[in-house]
Design a protein around this motif. Sequence first.
Motif, PDB file in Angstrom:
ATOM      1  N   THR A  34       0.761  -1.243   0.128  1.00  8.85           N
ATOM      2  CA  THR A  34      -0.071  -0.109  -0.193  1.00  8.85           C
ATOM      3  C   THR A  34       1.011   1.096   0.149  1.00  8.85           C
ATOM      4  OG1 THR A  34      -0.073  -0.059   2.453  1.00  8.85           O
ATOM      5  CG2 THR A  34      -1.961  -1.023   1.171  1.00  8.85           C
ATOM      6  N   ALA A  35       0.372   2.333  -0.410  1.00 10.74           N
ATOM      7  CA  ALA A  35       0.927   3.554  -0.668  1.00 10.74           C
ATOM      8  C   ALA A  35       0.378   4.444   0.220  1.00 10.74           C
ATOM      9  CB  ALA A  35       1.279   4.114  -1.914  1.00 10.74           C
ATOM     10  N   SER A  36       1.086   5.130   0.906  1.00 11.19           N
ATOM     11  CA  SER A  36       0.573   6.206   1.712  1.00 11.19           C
ATOM     12  C   SER A  36       1.201   7.611   1.700  1.00 11.19           C
ATOM     13  CB  SER A  36       0.156   5.840   3.220  1.00 11.19           C
ATOM     14  OG  SER A  36       1.341   5.413   3.800  1.00 11.19           O
ATOM     15  N   ASN A  37       0.881   8.492   2.518  1.00  6.95           N
ATOM     16  CA  ASN A  37       1.609   9.812   2.832  1.00  6.95           C
ATOM     17  C   ASN A  37       1.943  10.627   1.486  1.00  6.95           C
ATOM     18  OD1 ASN A  37       3.023  11.785   4.316  1.00  6.95           O
ATOM     19  ND2 ASN A  37       5.036  10.443   4.279  1.00  6.95           N
ATOM     20  N   THR A  49       5.344   6.989   1.506  1.00  5.16           N
ATOM     21  CA  THR A  49       5.464   5.716   2.273  1.00  5.16           C
ATOM     22  C   THR A  49       4.808   4.676   1.370  1.00  5.16           C
ATOM     23  OG1 THR A  49       5.329   7.126   4.303  1.00  5.16           O
ATOM     24  CG2 THR A  49       4.866   4.929   4.367  1.00  5.16           C
ATOM     25  N   TYR A  50       5.587   3.434   1.542  1.00  2.00           N
ATOM     26  CA  TYR A  50       5.151   2.377   0.900  1.00  2.00           C
ATOM     27  C   TYR A  50       5.428   0.859   1.955  1.00  2.00           C
ATOM     28  CZ  TYR A  50       5.118   4.136  -3.835  1.00  2.00           C
ATOM     29  OH  TYR A  50       4.592   4.909  -4.889  1.00  2.00           O
ATOM     30  N   THR A  51       4.086   0.351   2.295  1.00  2.00           N
ATOM     31  CA  THR A  51       4.207  -0.655   3.073  1.00  2.00           C
ATOM     32  C   THR A  51       4.041  -2.014   2.650  1.00  2.00           C
ATOM     33  OG1 THR A  51       3.352   0.828   4.826  1.00  2.00           O
ATOM     34  CG2 THR A  51       3.243  -1.482   5.349  1.00  2.00           C
TER      35      THR A  51
END
Length: 583
Positions: A88-91, A95-97
């Motif tokens: 998932t991508a965020s921020n 940010t990649y988790t």
Amino acid sequence: MHTDHVLFRRLMKKVALLSTLLIAGTALAASPKDTLVLQYSADVPTLDPGVSYDTASGEMIENMYETLLTYKGSSLKTLEPLLATKWTASNGGKTYTFDLRKNVKFHSGATMTCTDAEYTFERNLVTNSGESGNWFIAEPLLGTQNNANDDKSVTWDKIDKAVECNSKGQLVFNLAKVDPAFLAKLAYSGQSIVERKYNASIGEWDGTEKTWKTWVGKDLTGSNLSKKPNGTGPYRLVKQDANNLLFQAFDGYWGKAPSIKNVIRQKVSEIAPRQQAFLRGDADVIEGGGRNVDEAQIKGKPGVAWLDNLPNTSAFVIFMNQNIKATNLLGSGKLDGNGIPANFFRDANLRRAFSYSFNYQQYIDDVQKGKGKQRTMALPDSFPGYDPKVNTYTFDKAKATQYFKQAWGGNVWKQGFTLTVNYRAGSTTSQTAMEILKRNVESVNPKFKVKIQPEQWSEMLAASKRGEEAMVLIGWSPDYADPDNFLYTFYASDGFYSPRSNFKDASIDKWLNQARATVNTAERNRLYSLVGKRAYEQAPYILVPGGVSYTFFRSNLVGVTANSYNPMTAGTLGVLWKDLSKK
């Protein structure tokens, strides 16, 4: 252990027998059904993913090691999980988790953990050098392409925080800046996951802050990991010597067991014995000699499968250096008919004149046997971001004359010039391209003289990097399937090829940086189209037509099709060994 030992002895006898018979030209029964035999002219520089930056090494590594994600089928746009199961991508895309696959075994027998993945990327950031592909992963994670020796902003704290394992055992990347190509970069074989504990046990970096500085920029080409590889992939190295590498299917592989159990990779320098071995069936796959040679010597022969009209993911251009730093190529150094000034190609009208002087269709016919396509940009037409609607130059003597007359306020036409051009020694392709250009330029005005001469490839690469070549034909093959890898490389004023061309355009720089700062595909395509149109106007390069790719292999080899072929795979077949079988 006993079973492996017996198998090893049997296969090494097979390697020795194949090599002996190849040299003697003796016929041999076709390679066994469970064995794949590959023959190439080049050696394999390294088996360490952390430094690999060539296709010979890449093919071995991508079959022994695995990355977090990979390209789906033949697609250059769609990525799918490999050692990761999802991400998932965020921020805002910084940010990649990643969730990691469970119960994955290294060849050592150890189970892969998030710590191994974190260590892998920290190792790549620590040892990063221009000789490896880690500069393009360092850029989004650290904000610079350089390592800690070359950029003092790179600290252990910055490396440590760039990639971490969270409390859930997920791998988290914290980017210094948005990078729309980040996921594609993770699919590059050089980002394959290695085992931290194993590496420390064989004398590689132990992954600690205490020792990291001694490993900054260290050359890993002949590392202990290269000598004793340890991946999670479907094949493990059994033996290697100067000319042979022997691989065996890994019994502990987490995925489907490969049909091909043994792979022999041989270095056979001369093309004739490779061809003979292939046509006899001793070798399943060989390095060919280019379309002209392969169509004459291989295509249509018994037992040969030929797959054509495949995507070409390289881009070749003829550079026109706007600041030539080698005085020996300048003649008089003046625009007096006996030489050229160092900034000869600074005039856009002159570059346009040269672009109209190249016979693109003749190059396609003579060099590519009609299997070629004129490009609108220095970007493969199979790549995202390519705009087929951008205008192209054609061979047009009248327009070439028009622009030559306008160049340098009319002085080029009035005074003439003597231009010295080097081409890669031994390369018929490069020589033919320069001969086409020479013939057409000299036909426009008897005062125009183009001298072409061969130069050793290593010397040409070094000289062009120093900005010393006046005009040179060089190409680029992708590290990752994203337009930035080509367009920034060729067109940015601080791109990889900038010293070779000294081209600078403020609008192009602005658009390329804007495209790097957004993950919106439509917006990136719009910006790249603007780059293509502006590049057509400014004509920094003569765009060499792209060839149509092909591959060939023994007809009993199953698994190589237009739908399975992916040009981002390093091997000749465009397919991983695990996806092959024999009938």
